[in-house]
Design an enzyme around this catalytic site. Structure first.
Site, PDB file in Angstrom:
ATOM      1  N   ASP A 255       0.995  -0.984  -0.153  1.00 54.89           N
ATOM      2  CA  ASP A 255      -0.087   0.004   0.107  1.00 54.89           C
ATOM      3  C   ASP A 255       1.100   1.504  -0.080  1.00 54.89           C
ATOM      4  O   ASP A 255       1.978   1.362   0.077  1.00 54.89           O
ATOM      5  CB  ASP A 255      -0.693  -0.509   1.061  1.00 54.89           C
TER       6      ASP A 255
ATOM      7  N   ASP B  44      -7.514  -8.101  -5.154  1.00 53.34           N
ATOM      8  CA  ASP B  44      -7.765  -6.295  -4.771  1.00 53.34           C
ATOM      9  C   ASP B  44      -8.295  -5.809  -5.349  1.00 53.34           C
ATOM     10  O   ASP B  44      -7.295  -5.753  -7.133  1.00 53.34           O
ATOM     11  CB  ASP B  44      -5.784  -6.005  -4.740  1.00 53.34           C
TER      12      ASP B  44
ATOM     13  N   HIS C 243      -6.729  -7.013   0.110  1.00 45.45           N
ATOM     14  CA  HIS C 243      -5.561  -6.254  -0.970  1.00 45.45           C
ATOM     15  C   HIS C 243      -4.249  -6.051   0.751  1.00 45.45           C
ATOM     16  O   HIS C 243      -3.112  -5.816   0.608  1.00 45.45           O
ATOM     17  CB  HIS C 243      -6.289  -4.551  -0.595  1.00 45.45           C
TER      18      HIS C 243
END
Length: 286
Positions: free
Chosen positions: A109, A238, A267
Site C-alpha cells: 500500500d 485486490d 489488498h
C-alpha cells in the site's frame, strides 16, 4: 498526542523501541540479526500488519518495522502534516539513525511509495525490494482517482474521523474471518478517537495530493533501483491495486524481479498470506 495502548505480547511478541525524529517520537521494532529488512506499512495499518512475517524471518534477518507519526503507537505530533513525503523523511531518519546498510525495503500500500522514496535517496545502501499491492508512480485508474476524491470529501472525512471508517469498513471488513477478535482490537485501539485518526484521514487525500512525489518516483525508482533484486507479491483479489493495471508496469520497473501471485488474497496481503510471503522473502534474500 500519545497512544495509551500496550499490544498483547502473544500477538505482537516484540520489544517496543522509540526514536525521537524531527517530527516527534516514533515507535518501531528491531528484531533479529542478519540482512536488514525495513518494513513500511500502509493505511490504516501499522507495524502490527507484519507481525506474522517478522516472527518467521527474525531468525535469519534483522527486521525493522516503523509506525509513522499518526499511526500505531507513534505520537500524533502537533504541526505534522501526515503527508507521504513527511513519512518518508521520518522513515529515512530512522534508517540513518540505525545505520542500516545493504537493507531490503518491504512495502505494501502506501508503504511502497514511502519505502521507495527512502530507498532512492540511499540507493547505494539498498540490497533489494519487496513490494506488494502498491505503486511507485501517480495513480492512473479511474477507480483509484474516484476513491481518492470521494474519501477526501467533507462527509467521508467526518466518517473517517468519527466512525473509524477506514479501519471498520475497509480493513476489518476485508479481513473478516481472517482475524481473531483480539487481533481486530489491535487495529481499533491504536485509533481510539477522532484526534488519533487524523493521520489516517489524510491518506486518501494523498492519492492525488502526493502526485509531485509520485511523479518523481516514477523516474527515480527505475533509474536508481531498477536493477536491484525485487520480489513482487500480489493479492490477486485486490480491487484497489488490480493486477492487470499494476503488475505489468512493476515488472518493467525492476529488471531482476520475481513475482508471487496470491490468488485468494485481497489488498491487505500480509494478513492473508504471511507464511507464503515470508518463505518467498527468505528464498530471495537469505
Amino acid at each position: 498526542m500519545h497512544i495509551d495502548f500496550t499490544p498483547d505480547s502473544d500477538l505482537y511478541p516484540f520489544r517496543s523501541r522509540w526514536f525521537d525524529s524531527t517530527a516527534g517520537r516514533i515507535h518501531y521494532i528491531d528484531e533479529g540479526s542478519g540482512t536488514p529488512i525495513l518494513f513500511c506499512h500502509g493505511s490504516p495499518t501499522w507495524s502490527f500488519l507484519y507481525r506474522k512475517i517478522i516472527v518467521e524471518l527474525r531468525d535469519r534477518f534483522r527486521c525493522v518495522a516503523i509506525d509513522y507519526p499518526g499511526f500505531g503507537l507513534s505520537q500524533r505530533p502537533p504541526g505534522y502534516g501526515y503527508t507521504i513525503a513527511e513519512h518518508a523523511t521520518v522513515t529515512g531518519e530512522l534508517v540513518d539513525h540505525l545505520g542500516l546498510d545493504q537493507f531490503v525495503v518491504f512495502g505494501q500500500d502506501w508503504g511502497g511509495p514511502i519505502g521507495t522514496a527512502v530507498a532512492t535517496e540511499r540507493a547505494e545502501r539498498v540490497r533489494g525490494l519487496v513490494l506488494g499491492n502498491t505503486v511507485c508512480w501517480p495513480v492512473q485508474t479511474w477507480t483509484q482517482k474516484t476513491f481518492g476524491r470521494v474519501m477526501s470529501s467533507a462527509p467521508m472525512q467526518r466518517r473517517i474521523l468519527r466512525d473509524n471508517l477506514l479501519v471498520e469498513r475497509f480493513l476489518l471488513a476485508e479481513l473478516r474471518g481472517k482475524l481473531s477478535a483480539a487481533e481486530a482490537e489491535h487495529y481499533r485501539k491504536v485509533q481510539p478517537s477522532p484526534e488519533a485518526r487524523v493521520g489516517i484521514s489524510v491518506m486518501p487525500r494523498q492519492i492525488l495530493g502526493a502526485r509531485p512525489l509520485l511523479e518523481r518516483l516514477a523516474t527515480e525508482v527505475p533509474a536508481r533501483l531498477g536493477t536491484k533484486p525485487a520480489l513482487l507479491f500480489w493479492g490477486m483479489k485486490d480491487m484497489a491495486f488490480r493486477p492487470a493495471a499494476c503488475l505489468p508496469r512493476m515488472r518493467e520497473t525492476f529488471t531482476d524481479h520475481q513475482v508471487l501471485q496470491l490468488p485468494d488474497a485481497g489488498h491487505f496481503v500480509p494478513e492473508h498470506e504471511p507464511h507464503r510471503i515470508a518463505e518467498a522473502v527468505a528464498a530471495r534474500f537469505a
